[in-house]
Design an enzyme around this catalytic site. Structure first.
Site, PDB file in Angstrom:
ATOM      1  N   GLU A 115      43.069  36.978  37.786  1.00 31.02           N
ATOM      2  CA  GLU A 115      43.067  37.136  39.247  1.00 31.02           C
ATOM      3  C   GLU A 115      43.622  38.497  39.653  1.00 31.02           C
ATOM      4  O   GLU A 115      44.333  38.622  40.648  1.00 31.02           O
ATOM      5  CB  GLU A 115      43.899  36.026  39.914  1.00 31.02           C
ATOM      6  CG  GLU A 115      43.470  34.627  39.548  1.00 31.02           C
ATOM      7  CD  GLU A 115      44.219  33.549  40.314  1.00 31.02           C
ATOM      8  OE1 GLU A 115      44.882  33.840  41.331  1.00 31.02           O
ATOM      9  OE2 GLU A 115      44.144  32.382  39.888  1.00 31.02           O
TER      10      GLU A 115
ATOM     11  N   ASP B 265      44.662  41.887  41.184  1.00 24.15           N
ATOM     12  CA  ASP B 265      44.518  42.821  42.301  1.00 24.15           C
ATOM     13  C   ASP B 265      45.791  43.643  42.371  1.00 24.15           C
ATOM     14  O   ASP B 265      46.821  43.260  41.816  1.00 24.15           O
ATOM     15  CB  ASP B 265      44.185  42.125  43.634  1.00 24.15           C
ATOM     16  CG  ASP B 265      45.013  40.886  43.930  1.00 24.15           C
ATOM     17  OD1 ASP B 265      46.126  40.767  43.370  1.00 24.15           O
ATOM     18  OD2 ASP B 265      44.562  40.046  44.721  1.00 24.15           O
TER      19      ASP B 265
ATOM     20  N   GLU C  84      49.273  27.237  37.663  1.00 24.04           N
ATOM     21  CA  GLU C  84      50.604  27.465  38.243  1.00 24.04           C
ATOM     22  C   GLU C  84      51.550  26.275  38.047  1.00 24.04           C
ATOM     23  O   GLU C  84      52.139  25.774  38.997  1.00 24.04           O
ATOM     24  CB  GLU C  84      50.457  27.825  39.730  1.00 24.04           C
ATOM     25  CG  GLU C  84      49.596  29.061  39.919  1.00 24.04           C
ATOM     26  CD  GLU C  84      49.309  29.410  41.374  1.00 24.04           C
ATOM     27  OE1 GLU C  84      49.816  28.714  42.270  1.00 24.04           O
ATOM     28  OE2 GLU C  84      48.573  30.386  41.611  1.00 24.04           O
TER      29      GLU C  84
HETATM   30  O1  9MR Z   1      41.749  33.219  47.217  1.00 24.95           O
HETATM   31  C1  9MR Z   1      42.182  31.924  47.578  1.00 24.95           C
HETATM   32  C2  9MR Z   1      42.336  31.845  49.095  1.00 24.95           C
HETATM   33  O2  9MR Z   1      41.101  32.038  49.737  1.00 24.95           O
HETATM   34  C3  9MR Z   1      42.928  30.519  49.460  1.00 24.95           C
HETATM   35  O3  9MR Z   1      43.189  30.479  50.851  1.00 24.95           O
HETATM   36  C4  9MR Z   1      44.198  30.296  48.679  1.00 24.95           C
HETATM   37  C5  9MR Z   1      44.780  28.961  49.018  1.00 24.95           C
HETATM   38  O4  9MR Z   1      45.977  28.736  48.438  1.00 24.95           O
HETATM   39  O5  9MR Z   1      43.944  30.369  47.288  1.00 24.95           O
HETATM   40  C6  9MR Z   1      43.506  31.629  46.919  1.00 24.95           C
HETATM   41  O6  9MR Z   1      43.378  31.717  45.526  1.00 24.95           O
HETATM   42  C7  9MR Z   1      44.576  31.548  44.767  1.00 24.95           C
HETATM   43  C8  9MR Z   1      44.171  31.021  43.421  1.00 24.95           C
HETATM   44  O7  9MR Z   1      43.437  29.854  43.588  1.00 24.95           O
HETATM   45  C9  9MR Z   1      45.399  30.743  42.560  1.00 24.95           C
HETATM   46  N1  9MR Z   1      46.227  31.899  42.431  1.00 24.95           N
HETATM   47  C10 9MR Z   1      46.572  32.547  43.684  1.00 24.95           C
HETATM   48  C11 9MR Z   1      45.322  32.850  44.492  1.00 24.95           C
HETATM   49  C12 9MR Z   1      45.686  33.617  45.740  1.00 24.95           C
HETATM   50  O8  9MR Z   1      46.421  32.795  46.597  1.00 24.95           O
END
Ligand code: 9MR
Length: 677
Positions: A433, A435, A326
């Site tokens: 990722e 969904d 990101e």
């Molecule tokens: O799934 C992850 C969640 O459990 C965490 O709380 C969160 C923290 O920012 O990150 C989520 O995963 C993210 C991923 O690392 C990067 N892209 C977005 C995902 C969803 O937020």
């Protein structure tokens, strides 16, 4: 050491190691029937096993009670973390999701504060603290109900649940604490494995937490996926919370599971603007770094050391890394996110990250990963950055498209443009990722997911996977951000509400979305009902899925399951699809679902066109058209629509000005629910 192990009872295998209350075993209870493992009412005038965490005092009290005669009073607190605590070591099994509920009230005269519920677990004496219920307002004027869920994922030798309050000194009462679980039905073992169905195209992955490699979740993961992405365990805050102290236990458990189950692992992620501990950006004096040459050198040295340690720890066990995550901000003229990394180093953090990762893992595939890469402005800025860095020799091997999308957005066309944009670079692409949220704006919240929405989601999964398959020469893996709807980040993002974005429901049963990926001709065979439950302080739902087919496992609802639906059941549902369209002509498809408990035979479906369309040819039925009014009767071979069954027919037609879809249908004279796609 007393240990809690996955999915096993305290039998001879573990004799002497652990005692698990017989009623706590998922093996002894029927699926979908809640089992109460702990219930503390204090009405017998004892503390029922609750103790203080330190020097505060816990005692039964008749001053107030949520029910019955007694509560448990907590006085003499001197720190926020102090409060009543109960050992749940003997009540808890690894990999089982427990629901916690407790009523909390401040003692008379105390000023309002907030309280939360947590679990303290220790492994070999090292404590960890997991939040079960987030901070919730509590007062002396009434009882507040704190509810949440918890799944133990690690072996432990100490496990307590406790209530704490933000105020360091507030005295409080708790009452009617309960801990329960609802056993899951078995996973469906006779349906096709997603990974097998897609084996000719790409690997298929799921993001997982440690609890999801256990019990039914672990079985579902192993059956359908041949890649996993640790959802949080490889992020900087997990692997190097303080400088030079590395913690790999959670990620190791996932990697070991993958090795044992023949699954690949995607390493996620080495550099991100989130989940990076504060120490990374503090100078030697402990001050926040500003952009100076010294600070730049220090932060890049930390980055170098971090990547060397983390990537080096896994070596060949992790063959693909989301090196940076990101980093694009399409609202900046240069397209670069103004993160602390960028502020201190410009583009050099990207150069360092890829260079060091390549040095440590020369054979690993190195990915630049981002969300909304379908949005043209963001896509193009990412493309420009990749081109620029690769021209410099920065070893970027692949682009990761996160694909957090919803039931309406984005279009397949826009998504296809995302893939074709990068094609000329000859670079690998990965869906990292994915969904599909059932919500399209922040104001929506369904107590239960409407069937139409789940069907729309299924068609979206179908369409997106068809697209990926068409471009599978460019795509090496497709990963979903989660295993099943009982564990999704979308339950708390962008607002708190229950979402259902994945292929399997909250009971780990295949949804229509699954059939969208595996066999779209079977979308609509799954009927879904939902039982409201509560998790993390908010009302959510448990979804019951039944697939009606002789060739698949049929999971029937238990009699005790209360089912509610947000929409009344429809006697029939019609999905009218324009399969393709060209100037003056189109191909259509109609799917009719019998929503009654009885077979419908024979059948006759009617609708009206509002824009002069004319059907010229129809298959799968016999049609007549009188002006705008169309009637389609069954063919000789599909005259019966079974309960919950479907029939589909297709046709060619002409149109003049616009090809507007019909909005109302009747089946044998009865109005159907129209699902517009
Ligand atoms: O799934 C992850 C969640 O459990 C965490 O709380 C969160 C923290 O920012 O990150 C989520 O995963 C993210 C991923 O690392 C990067 N892209 C977005 C995902 C969803 O937020």
């Amino acid at each position: 050491m007393r240990r809690v192990l996955a999915g096993v009872l305290a039998t001879s295998v573990l004799a002497g190691l652990v005692t698990i209350a017989a009623q706590a075993s998922p093996r002894t209870a029927a699926a979908d029937e809640p089992v109460v493992v702990v219930s503390s009412t204090f009405d017998d005038g004892t503390t029922q096993g609750w103790t203080a965490r330190a020097s505060e005092v816990v005692a039964p009290s008749t001053a107030v009670a949520h029910s019955g005669t007694h509560s448990l009073a907590v006085t003499g607190r001197t720190a926020g973390w102090q409060g009543p605590s109960l050992s749940i070591l003997d009540k808890t099994q690894k990999g089982v999701r427990y629901e916690f509920s407790v009523w909390v009230r401040l003692a008379a005269g105390q000023t309002g504060t907030s309280a939360k519920v947590s679990v303290e677990r220790r492994t070999a004496g090292t404590p960890s603290y997991d939040q079960v219920v987030s901070s919730t307002a509590v007062t002396a004027d009434g009882w507040a109900n704190l509810k949440g869920s918890y799944t133990l994922a690690a072996d432990v030798d100490f496990l307590t649940a406790y209530v704490e309050a933000a105020s360091e000194t507030a005295s409080l009462h708790i009452d009617d604490f309960s801990m329960s679980y609802t056993p899951l039905p078995p996973i469906q073992t006779h349906i096709p494995s997603v990974k097998d169905v897609l084996a000719d195209h790409f690997t298929v992955g799921a993001a997982v937490e440690n609890a999801q490699i256990l019990n039914n979740h672990g079985q579902l993961l192993a059956k359908h996926f041949n890649s996993i992405t640790p959802g949080n365990q490889l992020k900087w805050d997990a692997t190097e919370p303080t400088e030079g102290t590395f913690r790999f236990a959670d990620a190791d458990a996932l990697v070991n599971w993958a090795k044992a189950n023949g699954s690949a692992v995607r390493g996620h992620t080495l550099v991100w603007h989130q989940q990076t501990p504060a120490w990374v950006f503090k100078d030697a004096a402990g001050n926040d770094m500003t952009a100076t040459p010294e600070n730049k050198a220090l932060v890049l040295a930390r980055l170098d050391a971090h990547i060397r340690a983390v990537v080096g720890h896994y070596g060949a066990d992790i063959p693909v890394w989301d090196v940076v995550n990101e980093v694009i901000d399409e609202n900046q003229a240069d397209g670069l996110r103004r993160s602390k990394w960028f502020e201190l180093t410009g583009l050099d953090y990207l150069r360092t990250a890829f260079r060091v990762a390549r040095e440590v893992a020369p054979n690993a595939q190195l990915v630049i990963n981002d969300y909304n890469t379908n949005v043209p402005s963001k896509r193009d800025k990412l493309y420009d950055l990749v081109v620029k860095l690769r021209a410099e020799g920065v070893p970027i091997d692949a682009v990761g498209h996160q694909m957090h999308i919803n039931v309406q957005w984005p279009s397949v066309t826009e998504t296809e443009a995302m893939l074709t944009k990068f094609a000329p670079l000859g670079i690998d692409q990965q869906i990292t990722e994915m969904d599909i949220s059932i919500y399209t704006d922040n104001s929506q919240s369904y107590p239960t997911p409407p069937r139409e929405v789940l069907l729309t989601q299924a068609y979206r999964y179908r369409d997106m996977f068809e697209l990926y398959k068409r471009h599978s020469d460019k795509i090496s893996s497709v990963t979903l951000w989660g295993l099943a709807d009982d564990g999704t980040w979308l339950d708390s993002f962008p607002v708190t509400r229950k979402d259902h974005p994945l292929l399997f429901d909250t009971r780990l049963q295949a949804k229509d979305a699954y059939w969208g990926v595996v066999d779209p001709s079977r979308i609509g065979e799954t009927t879904t009902t939902t039982t409201p439950t509560t998790t993390s302080g908010s009302t959510t739902s448990t979804t019951t899925t039944t697939t009606t087919s002789s060739s698949t496992t049929t999971t029937s609802k238990t009699a005790t399951l209360t089912t509610t639906t947000s929409l009344p059941p429809a006697p029939c549902t019609v999905v009218y699809t324009v399969v393709s369209e060209w100037q003056g002509g189109f191909q259509g498809e109609v799917r009719v679902t019998n929503g009654t408990a009885n077979a419908i035979s024979p059948w006759s479906l009617t609708w009206s066109y509002s824009a002069g369309q004319q059907i010229t040819q129809l298959w799968g039925g016999v049609h007549t058209q009188d002006g705008a009014n169309v009637t389609v009767r069954n063919a000789s071979w599909n005259g019966t629509i079974a309960p919950a069954g479907t029939v589909t027919f297709g046709f060619l037609g002409t149109w003049a000005d616009r090809n507007v879809k019909p909005i109302a249908y009747t089946l044998n004279g009865v109005s159907c629910r129209a699902m517009i796609r």
